[in-house]
Design an enzyme around this catalytic site. Structure first.
Site, mmCIF file in Angstrom:
data_model
loop_
_atom_site.group_PDB
_atom_site.id
_atom_site.type_symbol
_atom_site.label_atom_id
_atom_site.label_comp_id
_atom_site.label_asym_id
_atom_site.label_seq_id
_atom_site.Cartn_x
_atom_site.Cartn_y
_atom_site.Cartn_z
ATOM 1 N N SER A 263 0.881 -1.226 0.042
ATOM 2 C CA SER A 263 0.089 -0.013 0.012
ATOM 3 C C SER A 263 0.780 1.342 0.003
ATOM 4 O O SER A 263 1.954 1.190 0.536
ATOM 5 C CB SER A 263 -0.775 0.091 1.270
ATOM 6 O OG SER A 263 -1.356 1.284 1.579
ATOM 7 N N LYS A 264 0.112 2.434 -0.579
ATOM 8 C CA LYS A 264 0.991 3.714 -0.590
ATOM 9 C C LYS A 264 1.032 4.026 1.021
ATOM 10 O O LYS A 264 2.263 4.858 1.264
ATOM 11 C CB LYS A 264 0.044 4.775 -1.200
ATOM 12 C CG LYS A 264 0.571 4.974 -2.698
ATOM 13 C CD LYS A 264 0.138 6.240 -3.088
ATOM 14 C CE LYS A 264 0.661 6.633 -4.392
ATOM 15 N NZ LYS A 264 0.201 8.034 -5.055
ATOM 16 N N ARG A 265 0.359 3.693 1.983
ATOM 17 C CA ARG A 265 0.619 3.945 3.331
ATOM 18 C C ARG A 265 1.598 3.443 3.994
ATOM 19 O O ARG A 265 2.070 3.518 5.032
ATOM 20 C CB ARG A 265 -0.900 3.838 3.937
ATOM 21 C CG ARG A 265 -1.833 4.839 3.615
ATOM 22 C CD ARG A 265 -3.168 4.710 4.286
ATOM 23 N NE ARG A 265 -3.826 3.385 3.922
ATOM 24 C CZ ARG A 265 -4.466 2.992 3.058
ATOM 25 N NH1 ARG A 265 -4.574 3.804 2.074
ATOM 26 N NH2 ARG A 265 -5.015 1.871 2.919
#
Length: 496
Positions: A263-265
């Site tokens: 994920s980007k997070r």
């Protein structure tokens, strides 16, 4: 490194990120594969910015993208700040282009006005006994002019949808082989909002068509949209906008922990994190290349040039690739060891300067010390950022010994070790690593009867403030007799 592909200068590929958030390592992997494909064929690598989402796009993210690609050495032949024959290369500057294409597609019957709301679409599915979440049901394809006028009179603004063909759509994927979507599985989709703003499903293929893109290598998550794009390309050919339907290759997912898509997070996903830690562009790109491709079954370490010469997209695995932080570090460490000593020393400078240990433009004395110290750590560091901790003790007058280190190796038992060390080193000449080694072994191992680990741990902690450091004798030589003895005496005083 033989390959079955041939050089073809007509090859044109593109990398087209949206400037939102920090650059993602999965995005960079996609960029790398496109870049390597273009360079392998002697083709053109196009860098395009998809910035039509004003609410999410940012200038900061845009600049980060440009800076990151420059840092990685992934140069582009056409795109922002380079130009090219098919510009502009930012979608926000191409609205007139899209309006013209929309008019052509509408006149040819490929686009139609749709007024149905999400609630109405769900209600129709329920009434027919279908899953209400099936999505748009193509209901508005054949609205009469009177029905459209009635909707407008009620204050509704239509979206424009692309009319999908009624036959199956298939292609031979460069990574996955033959892929086919059956008739009716892909509904008509929105290409222009009710306010007139064009959407990604339209502008992306339109730009590819106008920029003469021949091959599209992109993430597996976009595969479900490919039938829509192929249908649109065929329509664009029909209205004279496109010359061809590009070839597609869908790259495997990059997975994080727990077999979930990275994920980007996820902190592991942030490219800037690797730059700040001191990964080499060469090392990071080498590792990202391994996420779906390999140069040979028994070889993990290679240069970007070697990858370019060997890259064959048909050898990309369709299976998900897991991002392994430890292996990424190991690959980077191998590239650090491959650097010429002078090159390695020069690359340490920004990290030492960033920690305030040397001047941004090191003095002659600082540069001499960096050059002398670099060989002591080149084989020991996985990332350049470790230089702050590994070499910091050489560039400061006084050190602070961490409380845990103090308790672990500089307790009362260390007093005899430090006393013997000070006594044997005071007045030692010449002050050189071989002489220091002989003196310490004589005093601590032979004289006190200590095992080397027990003998030298307090000395290392007193000199460097750490339990892990560059080779001890060479470090003491670089630090000098005066500084070394001062630190030994200061450590001895803390014991009492």
């Amino acid at each position: 490194m033989s390959t079955t592909l041939h050089r073809d200068p007509s090859v044109r590929v593109r990398f087209c990120p949206s400037p939102t958030g920090n650059p993602h390592v999965g995005l960079v992997r996609t960029c790398l594969f496109n870049w390597a494909f273009a360079r392998h064929h002697g083709g053109t690598f196009v860098f395009r910015i998809e910035d039509t989402d004003a609410a999410r796009d940012s200038e900061e993210s845009y600049q980060q993208l440009l800076d990151s690609l420059r840092w990685l050495g992934l140069d582009w032949d056409e795109g922002p700040e380079v130009g090219g024959p098919y510009g502009p290369y930012r979608q926000s500057e191409r609205r007139d282009v899209y309006a013209d294409v929309v008019a052509k597609l509408t006149d040819a019957g490929y686009l139609y006005e749709s007024f149905s709301t999400a609630e109405e679409i769900e209600a129709r599915h329920r009434a027919a006994g279908r899953d209400p979440k099936l999505g748009y049901d193509n209901h508005d394809r054949n609205l009469t002019d009177a029905e459209k006028d009635a909707f407008r009179a009620a204050g509704r603004s239509p979206v424009l949808r692309f009319r999908m063909p009624d036959d199956s759509i298939g292609w031979t994927d460069l990574v996955r082989g033959d892929v086919t979507f059956a008739p009716g599985t892909v509904p008509d989709y929105v290409v222009v909002r009710g306010n007139g703003d064009p959407l990604y499903p339209l502008v992306n293929p339109v730009d590819d068509a106008l920029m003469r893109i021949t091959h599209i290598l992109r993430g597996e998550d976009l595969l479900p949209s490919t039938p829509r794009q192929i249908a649109l390309y065929r329509a664009l050919i029909d209205v004279g906008v496109a010359e061809r339907v590009p070839e597609f290759g869908h790259l495997p997912y990059v997975m994080g922990e727990g077999n979930k898509k990275l994920s980007k997070r996820d902190p592991q996903a942030n490219l800037l994190h690797y730059r700040e830690r001191g990964f080499l562009p060469e090392g990071l790109l080498n590792y990202l290349a391994l996420l779906g491709w390999s140069i040979a079954e028994d070889r993990d370490i290679f240069t970007l040039r070697e990858m370019t010469e060997a890259f064959d997209v048909r050898r990309v695995s369709p299976n998900p690739a897991r991002f392994d932080g430890k292996k990424c570090e190991a690959i980077n460490a191998a590239h650090l060891r491959l650097l010429a000593p002078d090159d390695f020393a020069e690359r340490l400078v920004p990290y030492l300067a960033g920690a305030g240990l040397v001047s941004p433009e090191p003095t002659e004395a600082e540069r001499a010390l960096i050059t002398a110290a670099a060989p002591l750590v080149q084989e020991r560091m996985p990332v350049l950022g470790d230089a702050r901790g590994m070499l910091g003790f050489l560039f400061v007058k006084d050190i602070t010994v961490d409380a845990d280190v103090q308790a672990k190796v500089l307790g009362p038992d260390a007093a005899p070790v430090l006393d013997a060390t000070i006594a044997v080193l005071d007045g030692l000449a010449p002050w050189a690593a071989p002489e220091i080694e002989n003196a310490l072994k004589s005093a601590l191992v032979d004289g006190l009867g200590l095992k080397p680990r027990k003998a030298f741990a307090p000395v290392r902690a007193a000199i460097t403030g750490r339990t892990v450091s560059p080779p001890l004798y060479e470090s003491m030589e670089l630090l000098g007799a005066e500084q070394t003895l001062a630190r030994l005496r200061a450590a001895r005083e803390t014991i009492g």
